[in-house]
Scaffold this active site. Structure first.
Site, mmCIF file in Angstrom:
data_model
loop_
_atom_site.group_PDB
_atom_site.id
_atom_site.type_symbol
_atom_site.label_atom_id
_atom_site.label_comp_id
_atom_site.label_asym_id
_atom_site.label_seq_id
_atom_site.Cartn_x
_atom_site.Cartn_y
_atom_site.Cartn_z
ATOM 1 N N ASP A 220 3.712 6.369 -3.410
ATOM 2 C CA ASP A 220 3.261 6.926 -2.141
ATOM 3 C C ASP A 220 3.624 8.405 -2.000
ATOM 4 O OD1 ASP A 220 2.066 4.746 -1.145
ATOM 5 O OD2 ASP A 220 3.665 4.182 0.242
ATOM 6 N N LYS B 275 -0.672 8.072 1.478
ATOM 7 C CA LYS B 275 -1.323 7.988 2.791
ATOM 8 C C LYS B 275 -0.546 8.926 3.693
ATOM 9 C CE LYS B 275 -2.237 3.671 4.188
ATOM 10 N NZ LYS B 275 -3.656 3.407 4.034
ATOM 11 N N MET C 172 7.221 8.545 12.712
ATOM 12 C CA MET C 172 5.851 9.011 12.971
ATOM 13 C C MET C 172 5.636 9.356 14.450
ATOM 14 S SD MET C 172 3.865 6.331 10.479
ATOM 15 C CE MET C 172 4.978 4.954 10.700
HETATM 16 N N1 SAH Z 1 8.896 2.941 4.806
HETATM 17 C C1 SAH Z 1 9.410 4.211 5.256
HETATM 18 C C2 SAH Z 1 8.662 4.716 6.468
HETATM 19 C C3 SAH Z 1 7.227 5.102 6.148
HETATM 20 S S1 SAH Z 1 6.373 5.683 7.546
HETATM 21 C C4 SAH Z 1 10.911 4.078 5.536
HETATM 22 O O1 SAH Z 1 11.430 2.974 5.531
HETATM 23 O O2 SAH Z 1 11.559 5.101 5.719
HETATM 24 C C5 SAH Z 1 6.511 7.436 7.325
HETATM 25 C C6 SAH Z 1 7.481 8.002 8.331
HETATM 26 O O3 SAH Z 1 8.821 7.749 7.919
HETATM 27 C C7 SAH Z 1 7.404 9.500 8.478
HETATM 28 O O4 SAH Z 1 6.352 9.905 9.331
HETATM 29 C C8 SAH Z 1 8.755 9.789 9.087
HETATM 30 O O5 SAH Z 1 8.805 9.422 10.448
HETATM 31 C C9 SAH Z 1 9.633 8.822 8.320
HETATM 32 N N2 SAH Z 1 10.218 9.421 7.114
HETATM 33 C C10 SAH Z 1 10.097 8.987 5.857
HETATM 34 N N3 SAH Z 1 10.793 9.765 5.001
HETATM 35 C C11 SAH Z 1 11.381 10.725 5.763
HETATM 36 C C12 SAH Z 1 12.239 11.821 5.496
HETATM 37 N N4 SAH Z 1 12.660 12.116 4.256
HETATM 38 N N5 SAH Z 1 12.638 12.580 6.538
HETATM 39 C C13 SAH Z 1 12.267 12.307 7.782
HETATM 40 N N6 SAH Z 1 11.449 11.284 8.108
HETATM 41 C C14 SAH Z 1 11.017 10.497 7.117
#
Ligand code: SAH
Length: 279
Positions: free
Chosen positions: A49, A71, A186
């Site tokens: 991803d 995505k 998000m």
């Molecule tokens: N499965 C992922 C979330 C995916 S949805 C998890 O468990 O973290 C994508 C969202 O995750 C982004 O829009 C943001 O809100 C958050 N996110 C993922 N990686 C991030 C990072 N390194 N720093 C800040 N927010 C992050």
């Protein structure tokens, strides 16, 4: 420097025709689990991803096929049904497949949908959890998700539903009243509406909030703000996703626990090897 070869425990074998659905953590490669590393080392093909760090993919063999299935909100992206179909086809062709997702696959990661598609297709799979951004990102900002004496509950929510709008199914009043700490994924796009809903539900505009961008990475940026000013502060800061927004009194602990920024400024001040004076 550490040797990142796998220790000598009994690690599972990624068999031909299997899919391992793994979380890569929020970014810092050090947060990868040994099971995920084991998958990276064995896979014939990795379907990854947008938020998976390039240094993590680089841990796989140079010959491993990598397929991007990113995505990102607002940009053209692979359809979820196409991604699931790709996984099924690769597994059916006898490949050892690693599906690598940012954070944890089962936290706002649509890992459940992919796993269900594998179930329907009769493809065997393993789930490898990852450090989710809402926990790892907070830790790297020096903000505990729970702290004794401050909060006995924490809520993780998404600021987008599947149609890209603020989730109306959420009972914002109940969240405002019932959850002392709210960790939002998000949420940048609709932060103005979200913060207003929380204040309408009774949360005080002066309540502490933080926005953690690029959490756990070298360019992690933390904006400290309040519920009432976060929307304007985000706009003025120019900060962009990916970001976690956290609201609640635990944010105040960052005043004492902000450990990463001193480490980063230390390492940027430290002389590089070639600059060290000869003895
Ligand atoms: N499965 C992922 C979330 C995916 S949805 C998890 O468990 O973290 C994508 C969202 O995750 C982004 O829009 C943001 O809100 C958050 N996110 C993922 N990686 C991030 C990072 N390194 N720093 C800040 N927010 C992050």
């Amino acid at each position: 420097m550490i040797d990142i070869s796998l220790p000598d425990f009994e690690f599972p074998t990624l068999e031909a025709g299997w899919v391992w659905l793994a979380g890569a953590g929020p970014g810092d490669p050090g947060l990868l689990s040994l099971h995920a590393l084991n998958g990276l080392k064995q896979a014939d093909v990795i379907v990854y991803d947008a938020l998976v760090d390039a240094r993590i993919l680089a841990l796989a063999d140079k010959t491993t096929e990598v397929i991007y299935a990113g995505k990102r909100g607002g940009k053209p992206s692979a359809k979820q049904s196409d991604i699931s179909l790709t996984l099924i086809q690769l597994a059916k062709s006898g490949k050892r497949v690693l599906r690598l997702k940012g954070g944890d696959p089962f936290v706002f990661g649509r890992g459940g949908e992919e796993a269900l598609a594998l179930v329907d297709a009769g493809i065997p799979f393993r789930i490898i959890p990852g450090v989710t951004a809402g926990v790892g990102g907070l830790a790297y900002a020096g903000i505990p998700a729970t702290h004794r004496g401050i909060n006995q509950a924490v809520t993780f929510l998404t600021g987008h539903d599947q149609n890209g709008v603020t989730p109306d199914e959420l009972d914002w009043d109940a969240l405002a009243k019932g959850s002392p700490v709210i960790v939002m994924y998000m949420a940048m796009k609709h932060i103005s509406l979200i913060s207003q809903k929380l204040m309408d539900g009774g949360r005080h505009p002066s309540e502490r909030a933080a926005v953690i961008c690029n959490a756990t990475l070298q360019d992690q940026t933390v904006l400290e703000t309040t519920l009432g000013s976060c929307a304007a502060d985000i706009t003025n800061s120019g900060l962009k996703p990916p970001a976690i927004v956290v609201v609640g009194e635990v944010v105040s602990l960052r005043d004492q626990m902000n450990w990463l920024e001193p480490v980063l400024s230390q390492s940027s001040r430290a002389p590089r090897m070639e600059e060290e004076p000869a003895l």
